[in-house]
Design an enzyme around this catalytic site. Sequence first.
Site, PDB file in Angstrom:
ATOM      1  N   GLY A  14      24.188 -20.713   1.092  1.00 34.01           N
ATOM      2  CA  GLY A  14      23.426 -19.760   0.455  1.00 34.01           C
ATOM      3  C   GLY A  14      23.256 -18.236   1.249  1.00 34.01           C
ATOM      4  N   PHE A  15      22.246 -17.488   0.948  1.00 32.60           N
ATOM      5  CA  PHE A  15      22.095 -16.264   1.452  1.00 32.60           C
ATOM      6  C   PHE A  15      21.555 -16.314   2.970  1.00 32.60           C
ATOM      7  CE2 PHE A  15      18.431 -12.806   1.554  1.00 32.60           C
ATOM      8  CZ  PHE A  15      19.276 -11.988   2.404  1.00 32.60           C
ATOM      9  N   ILE A  16      20.464 -17.006   2.990  1.00 33.34           N
ATOM     10  CA  ILE A  16      19.556 -17.227   4.301  1.00 33.34           C
ATOM     11  C   ILE A  16      20.342 -18.308   5.079  1.00 33.34           C
ATOM     12  CG2 ILE A  16      17.312 -17.618   5.366  1.00 33.34           C
ATOM     13  CD1 ILE A  16      16.039 -16.763   2.685  1.00 33.34           C
ATOM     14  N   TYR A 159       8.541 -22.648  -9.766  1.00 28.38           N
ATOM     15  CA  TYR A 159       9.042 -22.293  -8.504  1.00 28.38           C
ATOM     16  C   TYR A 159       8.356 -22.380  -7.485  1.00 28.38           C
ATOM     17  CZ  TYR A 159      11.216 -19.945  -4.696  1.00 28.38           C
ATOM     18  OH  TYR A 159      11.621 -19.749  -3.372  1.00 28.38           O
ATOM     19  N   LYS A 163       7.358 -25.071  -4.484  1.00 27.00           N
ATOM     20  CA  LYS A 163       7.290 -24.907  -2.961  1.00 27.00           C
ATOM     21  C   LYS A 163       6.278 -25.388  -2.405  1.00 27.00           C
ATOM     22  CE  LYS A 163      11.257 -23.191  -2.276  1.00 27.00           C
ATOM     23  NZ  LYS A 163      12.155 -23.740  -1.079  1.00 27.00           N
TER      24      LYS A 163
HETATM   25  N1  LIG Z   1      15.726 -15.062  -0.594  1.00 25.86           N
HETATM   26  C1  LIG Z   1      14.277 -15.093  -0.580  1.00 25.86           C
HETATM   27  O1  LIG Z   1      13.759 -13.883  -0.734  1.00 25.86           O
HETATM   28  C2  LIG Z   1      13.429 -16.305  -0.272  1.00 25.86           C
HETATM   29  C3  LIG Z   1      11.968 -15.929  -0.389  1.00 25.86           C
HETATM   30  C4  LIG Z   1      11.223 -17.043  -0.192  1.00 25.86           C
HETATM   31  C5  LIG Z   1      11.611 -18.139  -0.068  1.00 25.86           C
HETATM   32  N2  LIG Z   1      13.175 -18.601  -0.050  1.00 25.86           N
HETATM   33  C6  LIG Z   1      13.713 -19.798   0.063  1.00 25.86           C
HETATM   34  O2  LIG Z   1      14.656 -19.779   0.991  1.00 25.86           O
HETATM   35  C7  LIG Z   1      15.612 -20.863   0.704  1.00 25.86           C
HETATM   36  C8  LIG Z   1      17.014 -20.001   0.830  1.00 25.86           C
HETATM   37  O3  LIG Z   1      16.815 -19.034  -0.177  1.00 25.86           O
HETATM   38  P1  LIG Z   1      18.211 -18.114  -0.533  1.00 25.86           P
HETATM   39  O4  LIG Z   1      17.751 -16.895  -0.976  1.00 25.86           O
HETATM   40  O5  LIG Z   1      19.075 -18.158   0.494  1.00 25.86           O
HETATM   41  O6  LIG Z   1      18.849 -18.860  -1.856  1.00 25.86           O
HETATM   42  P2  LIG Z   1      20.339 -19.452  -2.015  1.00 25.86           P
HETATM   43  O7  LIG Z   1      20.266 -19.903  -3.492  1.00 25.86           O
HETATM   44  O8  LIG Z   1      21.211 -18.282  -1.639  1.00 25.86           O
HETATM   45  O9  LIG Z   1      20.716 -20.506  -1.086  1.00 25.86           O
HETATM   46  C9  LIG Z   1      20.105 -21.983  -1.516  1.00 25.86           C
HETATM   47  C10 LIG Z   1      21.215 -22.765  -1.269  1.00 25.86           C
HETATM   48  O10 LIG Z   1      20.802 -24.136  -1.771  1.00 25.86           O
HETATM   49  C11 LIG Z   1      21.814 -24.728  -2.272  1.00 25.86           C
HETATM   50  N3  LIG Z   1      21.503 -25.881  -3.240  1.00 25.86           N
HETATM   51  C12 LIG Z   1      20.936 -25.790  -4.253  1.00 25.86           C
HETATM   52  N4  LIG Z   1      20.660 -27.008  -4.773  1.00 25.86           N
HETATM   53  C13 LIG Z   1      21.013 -27.894  -3.815  1.00 25.86           C
HETATM   54  C14 LIG Z   1      21.345 -29.187  -3.825  1.00 25.86           C
HETATM   55  N5  LIG Z   1      20.598 -30.042  -4.877  1.00 25.86           N
HETATM   56  N6  LIG Z   1      22.027 -29.891  -2.765  1.00 25.86           N
HETATM   57  C15 LIG Z   1      22.348 -29.224  -1.930  1.00 25.86           C
HETATM   58  N7  LIG Z   1      22.093 -27.661  -1.717  1.00 25.86           N
HETATM   59  C16 LIG Z   1      21.512 -27.146  -2.857  1.00 25.86           C
HETATM   60  C17 LIG Z   1      22.686 -23.763  -3.102  1.00 25.86           C
HETATM   61  O11 LIG Z   1      23.833 -24.000  -3.568  1.00 25.86           O
HETATM   62  C18 LIG Z   1      22.304 -22.454  -2.337  1.00 25.86           C
HETATM   63  O12 LIG Z   1      23.832 -22.143  -1.543  1.00 25.86           O
HETATM   64  C19 LIG Z   1      15.057 -21.295  -0.470  1.00 25.86           C
HETATM   65  O13 LIG Z   1      14.621 -22.399  -0.254  1.00 25.86           O
HETATM   66  C20 LIG Z   1      14.406 -20.375  -1.264  1.00 25.86           C
HETATM   67  O14 LIG Z   1      13.530 -21.109  -2.097  1.00 25.86           O
HETATM   68  C21 LIG Z   1      13.934 -17.525  -0.445  1.00 25.86           C
END
Ligand SMILES: NC(=O)c1ccc[n+]([C@@H]2O[C@H](COP(=O)([O-])OP(=O)(O)OC[C@H]3O[C@@H](n4cnc5c(N)ncnc54)[C@H](O)[C@@H]3O)[C@@H](O)[C@H]2O)c1
Length: 325
Positions: A14-16, A159, A163
């Site tokens: 994913g992104f982060i 969502y 969390k």
């Molecule tokens: N981007 C933001 O601004 C933000 C803000 C608050 C919290 N978050 C949290 O940070 C984390 C990363 O967010 P992100 O923006 O990188 O999202 P993202 O969707 O890019 O990354 C999440 C990854 O989790 C994987 N995933 C989903 N379901 C899965 C499963 N059942 N088994 C294995 N992998 C699975 C997805 O394929 C994805 O690559 C998440 O937990 C998100 O809730 C993100």
Amino acid sequence: MDQRGPIILTGAAGFIGSHVAQRLVSEGRSVVGIDNFDPYYDPRLKRRNLELAGAAAGPGRFEFSQTDITDAGALDALLARVRAEGIIHLAAKAGVRPSIADPVGYARVNVLGTSILLDAARRAGCSRVVVASSSSVYGNCPKAPFAEDMDVSEPISPYAATKRACELLGFTHHKLTGMPTAMLRFFTVYGPRQRPDLAIELFMRRLAARQPISVFGRGDSSRDYTFISDIVDGVLAAYRRIPEVGYRVWNLGSDRPVTLDDMVAAIGRVAGVAPRIERGPARAGDVERTWADLSRSRAELGYSPKFEFEDGLRAQWEWIRANPA
Ligand SMILES: NC(=O)c1ccc[n+]([C@@H]2O[C@H](COP(=O)([O-])OP(=O)(O)OC[C@H]3O[C@@H](n4cnc5c(N)ncnc54)[C@H](O)[C@@H]3O)[C@@H](O)[C@H]2O)c1
């Protein structure tokens, strides 16, 4: 030679996650990334993220496993094989609005999946776990900035509720096992490789294509946008610090809220394009504002976000220009 076991990183594609992986391997740590390429957005973007993260790794430093976090047997087998030092758990169904249409799917991955992961960490005897939470747990808290000890019992989207449930599961897990457990409340993260459903990425791609952008609500809602490398700093600081602390929730934000209208104007300046704006009504589930109180994370993690908003936007714009859709 690094004698420590690898770090398991869920959501690595994913992104982060891909940025965290890239930083860890470039610092010489071994990482075992887990992701299931959830189709929420184009899995080709996730494969590209992984390639970029893996490319920074020395030989044998980055392993990837296409595993679903709700598959307890697969997690147990993986954890038994790799003898991980600890876990950074970022995998989730992310996104506020889609969770309203699919509350059960969000609960399954975010709540059940986190519960399964924590239990697997217990069985494997991991030294610590760091879990992604979200600023959305604050809901429409009347007081700002948001501090970690405020009441967060009124999330306004499925969502956000999942969390908050993860935070509670993490607390119980720590109490019962003694395993150091950190919960990180990320505040709207942006930068290169941002998720394609998030506003800045969406707006920039529309501007690059000379298309109008859709703005929902009055434009005075605000977000505490946080640049990706600041978030990565915070995640790694939490991973290092949590063994001394036990259980802790930490905000990772910028302490610098920006209104939606100001964000759009800033993107226009960075892109050198006057945005054409189409306005629509506010959407259910979206909070009015987010704003991180960083007192605790500054004091306990030495967390100190460095990126000015427009500098971060410029980095994202350059990435988008170099990587057209
Ligand atoms: N981007 C933001 O601004 C933000 C803000 C608050 C919290 N978050 C949290 O940070 C984390 C990363 O967010 P992100 O923006 O990188 O999202 P993202 O969707 O890019 O990354 C999440 C990854 O989790 C994987 N995933 C989903 N379901 C899965 C499963 N059942 N088994 C294995 N992998 C699975 C997805 O394929 C994805 O690559 C998440 O937990 C998100 O809730 C993100």
